[in-house]
Design a protein around this motif. Sequence first.
Motif, PDB file in Angstrom:
ATOM      1  N   ARG A 155      15.934 -21.587  61.397  1.00 12.56           N
ATOM      2  CA  ARG A 155      16.254 -22.852  60.749  1.00 12.56           C
ATOM      3  C   ARG A 155      15.355 -23.040  59.542  1.00 12.56           C
ATOM      4  N   THR A 156      15.740 -23.970  58.706  1.00  7.96           N
ATOM      5  CA  THR A 156      14.942 -24.347  57.543  1.00  7.96           C
ATOM      6  C   THR A 156      14.630 -25.839  57.641  1.00  7.96           C
ATOM      7  N   ARG A 157      13.390 -26.189  57.363  1.00  9.43           N
ATOM      8  CA  ARG A 157      13.001 -27.610  57.363  1.00  9.43           C
ATOM      9  C   ARG A 157      12.357 -27.932  56.021  1.00  9.43           C
ATOM     10  N   ALA A 158      12.784 -29.042  55.438  1.00  6.15           N
ATOM     11  CA  ALA A 158      12.239 -29.472  54.149  1.00  6.15           C
ATOM     12  C   ALA A 158      12.143 -30.986  54.100  1.00  6.15           C
ATOM     13  N   ILE A 159      11.134 -31.464  53.408  1.00  4.91           N
ATOM     14  CA  ILE A 159      11.014 -32.882  53.056  1.00  4.91           C
ATOM     15  C   ILE A 159      11.185 -32.954  51.547  1.00  4.91           C
ATOM     16  N   VAL A 160      12.112 -33.786  51.091  1.00  5.29           N
ATOM     17  CA  VAL A 160      12.471 -33.804  49.674  1.00  5.29           C
ATOM     18  C   VAL A 160      12.384 -35.227  49.116  1.00  5.29           C
ATOM     19  N   ILE A 161      11.702 -35.357  47.987  1.00  5.30           N
ATOM     20  CA  ILE A 161      11.583 -36.633  47.266  1.00  5.30           C
ATOM     21  C   ILE A 161      12.321 -36.514  45.944  1.00  5.30           C
ATOM     22  N   HIS A 162      13.100 -37.524  45.585  1.00  2.00           N
ATOM     23  CA  HIS A 162      13.714 -37.620  44.263  1.00  2.00           C
ATOM     24  C   HIS A 162      13.368 -38.988  43.671  1.00  2.00           C
ATOM     25  N   PHE A 163      12.978 -39.004  42.424  1.00  3.71           N
ATOM     26  CA  PHE A 163      12.742 -40.287  41.756  1.00  3.71           C
ATOM     27  C   PHE A 163      13.062 -40.161  40.274  1.00  3.71           C
ATOM     28  N   LYS A 164      13.500 -41.265  39.695  1.00  2.00           N
ATOM     29  CA  LYS A 164      13.782 -41.305  38.260  1.00  2.00           C
ATOM     30  C   LYS A 164      12.564 -41.817  37.505  1.00  2.00           C
TER      31      LYS A 164
END
Length: 289
Positions: A87-96
């Motif tokens: 499996r793959t685990r990621a924490i992802v943040i997006h901001f403008k």
Amino acid sequence: MQPVLEKIHQIPTYSFSLKEDIIPYISIPWHYHPEYEITLLTEGSGKRFVGDHVEEFNDSELIMLGKNLPHCWRNDAAYFKKKEALRTRAIVIHFKEDAWGNSFFQQPEMIHIQTLLALSGRGIRFTGGTLQEGILLMERMLKVSGFERVLLLFQLLSTLSKSHEKYTLASLGYRNRRNENKMEQIEQVYQYALTNYLDEISIDYLATKLNLSISAFCRFFKKHTGKNFTRFINEMRIGYACRLLIETDFPVQRICFECGFNNPSYFFRSFQKITGQSPLLYRREFKHS
């Protein structure tokens, strides 16, 4: 192939997006978006593509990407086999950039973060203590909400902006070249390679697709990536071979064919050239590490 514009889904009650993905494999294609992105991968392995940069990833890595920078992660082939417990685990943040006002990052106190945002236009990988601090902050962000989550984001940005444990990914001229026809052609080649690197690769097919002769294609690829196409494909295949050496007891000759080579002698030479050691020594050293 042109990178796909990705629409980032944002919860209306938050000024930025935070998500945790636990998935069998990464399925997002070569893409870009107007948001800045910070990705922490804690599980998974494969190849990461950022602009004109290609690199293996394996478990923990912390990457920051600037707005509209094409990128994708591609898991190793084993992840697409249902019988494999991977499996793959990621924490992802997006901001403008204007999430907190048009001039928020232009304030004097934000000078280091301004520099970080500009540098992220090439993609940045963070290592060492910065990576460890990033892991702690992003894991905490999943457990809190409201203003505390925003404070942790700013703490993360401050940590990244002051770090000396980082290196940029895409080449210095990539952003200025990205919209030109030649970079679109390179992106087509990347997409083809991602899909077919374990199969027989036809340079003739790629050259024809780009309306080039084979010799012109080889010169073109070397000029814009810094390596010849055969080396590029071999690095992808050897990366997969390394994973098979570590995670299976397959004989080396079987691994040769599993990762796209059809000549064991050439496989051994390529493995030695890229890793600096033989497949058997690589497996032995890993098992005794």
